[in-house]
Design a protein around this motif. Sequence first.
Motif, mmCIF file in Angstrom:
data_model
loop_
_atom_site.group_PDB
_atom_site.id
_atom_site.type_symbol
_atom_site.label_atom_id
_atom_site.label_comp_id
_atom_site.label_asym_id
_atom_site.label_seq_id
_atom_site.Cartn_x
_atom_site.Cartn_y
_atom_site.Cartn_z
ATOM 1 N N ILE A 84 27.560 36.276 41.707
ATOM 2 C CA ILE A 84 27.643 34.894 40.432
ATOM 3 C C ILE A 84 27.819 34.214 39.706
ATOM 4 O O ILE A 84 27.861 33.394 38.787
ATOM 5 C CB ILE A 84 26.939 33.811 42.138
ATOM 6 N N GLN A 125 32.619 34.490 37.949
ATOM 7 C CA GLN A 125 33.140 32.976 38.283
ATOM 8 C C GLN A 125 34.178 32.653 36.742
ATOM 9 O O GLN A 125 34.939 32.309 36.924
ATOM 10 C CB GLN A 125 32.243 32.276 38.450
ATOM 11 N N THR A 152 36.418 39.799 45.256
ATOM 12 C CA THR A 152 37.576 39.891 44.067
ATOM 13 C C THR A 152 38.782 40.041 45.294
ATOM 14 O O THR A 152 39.996 39.551 44.095
ATOM 15 C CB THR A 152 37.704 40.550 42.861
#
Length: 201
Positions: free
Chosen positions: A107, A111, A166
Amino acid sequence: MGAVVIVSGLPGVGKTTVVDLAMDMLRNEGIKVGLVNYGTVMLEAAKEMGLVSHRDEMRKLKVSQQLELQRQAAKKISKLSRNYDVLLVDTHLFISTPRGKWPGLSINNLQFLDIAQIIVVEASPTEILKRRMSDKTRYRDMADEESLRKDIEYNRMLAATLSIYTSCPVAYIPNHEGEAEAAAKMLYEILSRMVRDIGHS
Ligand code: ATP
Ligand code: AMP
Ligand code: MG
């Protein structure tokens, strides 16, 4: 923003060798392809901050420092990807730190990256050990075949997890002894297919 391709694999498996060879093949196709080594982007910042002098010292830094370097590098790579149809990112799904295995993609940096394809370069534990020992430009961690077998399994688990996160396919590319060209050809074919799939400018 250009499509980001993650090229991963255990240290010494031959990622940089294979990706360098595939770049020449891809450029001949008229595709605007770029190549960046995640560790090199982190190293530039780490050197400027006086934290390390060699790339193999970074994984020994405090995890908090590595997180910051990792995040900064993702932002730079994201900007860079705007200049290309496809940007290959030579990196690791995990880094062996003194505190244990730490994610190369999480994370903290996902992003910022628009990932289109995941590549895992693989070789046998014996081949990886031999390559690590023969490469005198690097300071690689000591390992035995059993620990490498576990690392290969762990890397596959991370690739599967990243695939779900993803929605991207994962392709496994064997890079056997003396066959880096064949591995590069396989990588080239997957990426040509990917470009036909997603289109390019
Ligand atoms: P790192 O993650 O630590 O950067 P890497 O996966 O990028 O490692 P390389 O630096 O490309 O690995 O390769 C490690 C060593 O193995 C180099 O000395 C390289 O020349 C050699 N090598 C790579 N592929 C092959 C192959 N197919 N056959 C024999 N030697 C190889
Ligand atoms: P490499 O030359 O690919 O082995 O990268 C050198 C070093 O960069 C690695 O040993 C890690 O310390 C760091 N590195 C590479 N990719 C990442 C990543 N995605 N996240 C955090 N550190 C990374
Ligand atoms: Mg490399």
